[in-house]
Design a protein around this motif. Structure first.
Motif, mmCIF file in Angstrom:
data_model
loop_
_atom_site.group_PDB
_atom_site.id
_atom_site.type_symbol
_atom_site.label_atom_id
_atom_site.label_comp_id
_atom_site.label_asym_id
_atom_site.label_seq_id
_atom_site.Cartn_x
_atom_site.Cartn_y
_atom_site.Cartn_z
ATOM 1 N N ASP A 2 0.985 -1.165 0.126
ATOM 2 C CA ASP A 2 -0.050 -0.021 0.030
ATOM 3 C C ASP A 2 0.815 1.238 -0.044
ATOM 4 N N LEU A 3 0.931 1.858 -1.311
ATOM 5 C CA LEU A 3 1.808 3.136 -1.272
ATOM 6 C C LEU A 3 1.244 4.316 -0.636
ATOM 7 N N PRO A 4 2.208 5.059 0.288
ATOM 8 C CA PRO A 4 1.741 6.140 0.838
ATOM 9 C C PRO A 4 1.215 7.191 -0.114
ATOM 10 N N LEU A 45 7.009 6.422 -4.078
ATOM 11 C CA LEU A 45 7.198 5.436 -4.507
ATOM 12 C C LEU A 45 8.012 4.402 -3.797
ATOM 13 N N PRO A 46 8.073 2.917 -3.512
ATOM 14 C CA PRO A 46 9.102 2.097 -2.734
ATOM 15 C C PRO A 46 10.287 2.744 -2.726
ATOM 16 N N CYS A 51 7.552 5.458 2.395
ATOM 17 C CA CYS A 51 7.506 4.053 1.795
ATOM 18 C C CYS A 51 8.548 3.234 1.821
ATOM 19 N N PRO A 52 8.633 1.957 2.356
ATOM 20 C CA PRO A 52 9.754 1.194 2.454
ATOM 21 C C PRO A 52 10.229 0.541 1.184
ATOM 22 N N LEU A 65 9.360 -1.694 -9.973
ATOM 23 C CA LEU A 65 8.735 -0.687 -9.435
ATOM 24 C C LEU A 65 7.447 -0.483 -10.309
ATOM 25 N N LEU A 66 7.722 -0.816 -11.806
ATOM 26 C CA LEU A 66 6.551 -0.687 -12.655
ATOM 27 C C LEU A 66 5.242 -1.229 -12.089
ATOM 28 N N GLU A 67 5.603 -2.796 -12.082
ATOM 29 C CA GLU A 67 4.484 -3.343 -11.505
ATOM 30 C C GLU A 67 3.502 -3.026 -10.269
ATOM 31 N N GLU A 68 4.287 -2.351 -9.170
ATOM 32 C CA GLU A 68 4.012 -1.989 -8.175
ATOM 33 C C GLU A 68 3.006 -0.717 -8.429
ATOM 34 N N LEU A 69 3.396 0.155 -9.394
ATOM 35 C CA LEU A 69 2.713 1.528 -9.562
ATOM 36 C C LEU A 69 1.489 1.060 -10.260
#
Length: 267
Positions: A2-4, A45-46, A51-52, A65-69
Motif C-alpha cells: 500500500d503506497l503512501p 514510490l517504494p 514508503c519502504p 517498481l512498474l508493477e507496483e505502480l
C-alpha cells in the motif's frame, strides 16, 4: 504494498509520480493550480518518502517498481475511469511505460529517464548521482546547518533545479538525506528501462524537457519519438531537471494540457 499517498481536488484522476530521491511532496508547488480541475493523487514510490523499499530478489528494480505502480494506479482510480498519469525523471519513465501498455488515459513526462543514448550516457547519469551523494554524505550530521546557508544550499541543488532559490530549506534537507541512503542510485546503473516492444500509440503522450537539465541532458529528448511516435515534445528554456518549482505556472499548464488529451483509439 500500500503506497503512501494523498488525494485532493475533483475531476478526472491525475496520478503524479516523483523522481529518484524525491517524494510526493515534490508536487506541492502545483497543487493549487491542478486541484480545481483534477482529482490529484500524489504517491511515494517504494524506497522514497514514507514508503519502504521493495524486496525484488534480483528482478530488475525498474520492472518491479512498474508493477507496483500499475497496481497502485488501478487501486486509486474510480470504477469506470482510466487515470491520467504524469511523472518526473524516474516517474516520467514509469508514466510512459504505463502509457505504452495502454493502462492510462494519457501520460505526461517531465525529463523522463530511460532515453539514454548508450550505456556510457546512462553511466554518466548514475555517476553524477553518486558524486552528489558523496557530497551529501560528507556533510553528514552537519547537513541541516550547512544547508541553512544559501552559499551552500544553492550550489548543492543546482544539478536538479534551475532556480534553487525556489526550493524550501526543509525540502532541501530531506532531499539531501534521501540522496545519502537511496538504493536506486546504484541499481539504476544496470537497469534496462525496457519499454514494451509494441507501444499503444493511441494513448496521448506529452514529454517536456528542461533545456537546463544537468542530470538527463536535453539531447536525450530526440529519442522519445522512436518509442512514442505520437508524442508531443516540448523543450523548456531555463528549466532544470526537477521543473515543478522552477516554474509552477508553466508546468501546471503542461500537466493540465497533457491530461486533457483524449485517446485516438476508435470507440
Amino acid at each position: 504494498m500500500d503506497l503512501p499517498h494523498d488525494i485532493a481536488g475533483s475531476g478526472p484522476t491525475l496520478v503524479l509520480v516523483h523522481g529518484v530521491v524525491h517524494r510526493r511532496q515534490a508536487w506541492n508547488a502545483l497543487l493549487d493550480q491542478l486541484t480545481p480541475y483534477r482529482r490529484v493523487v500524489t504517491v511515494d514510490l517504494p524506497g522514497h518518502g514514507e514508503c519502504p523499499a521493495l524486496e525484488h530478489d534480483g528482478v530488475d528494480a525498474m520492472a518491479a517498481l512498474l508493477e507496483e505502480l500499475s497496481g497502485f494506479v488501478r487501486s486509486v482510480t474510480p470504477p469506470g475511469e482510466r487515470a491520467h498519469i504524469a511523472g518526473n525523471s524516474l516517474g516520467g519513465w514509469l508514466s510512459l511505460a504505463l502509457a505504452a501498455r495502454g493502462e492510462v488515459a494519457s501520460a505526461t513526462a517531465l525529463s523522463p529517464a530511460g532515453f539514454f543514448v548508450n550505456k556510457a550516457d546512462q553511466a554518466r547519469t548514475i555517476y553524477t548521482f553518486r558524486a552528489l551523494r558523496r557530497v551529501a554524505r560528507a556533510m553528514g550530521e552537519n547537513a541541516p546547518k550547512a544547508l541553512s546557508y544559501r552559499a551552500v544550499r544553492y550550489p548543492s541543488l543546482a544539478a536538479f533545479f534551475a532556480r534553487p532559490s525556489h526550493v524550501p530549506y526543509e525540502d532541501a534537507v530531506i532531499d539531501a538525506r534521501s540522496l545519502t541512503t537511496n538504493v536506486l542510485v546504484d541499481q539504476g546503473l544496470t537497469a534496462s528501462f525496457a519499454l514494451p516492444p509494441v507501444v499503444d500509440a493511441t494513448v496521448p503522450v506529452t514529454v517536456a524537457w528542461g533545456r537546463r537539465d544537468l542530470i538527463l541532458p536535453v539531447y536525450q529528448a530526440r529519442r522519445v519519438r522512436k518509442s512514442f511516435p505520437q508524442a508531443r515534445l516540448l523543450v523548456l528554456p531555463g528549466i532544470g531537471h526537477v521543473p515543478m518549482s522552477d516554474d509552477p505556472d508553466l508546468i501546471g499548464t503542461i500537466l493540465l494540457g497533457g491530461s486533457s488529451a483524449t485517446s485516438s483509439a476508435p470507440r
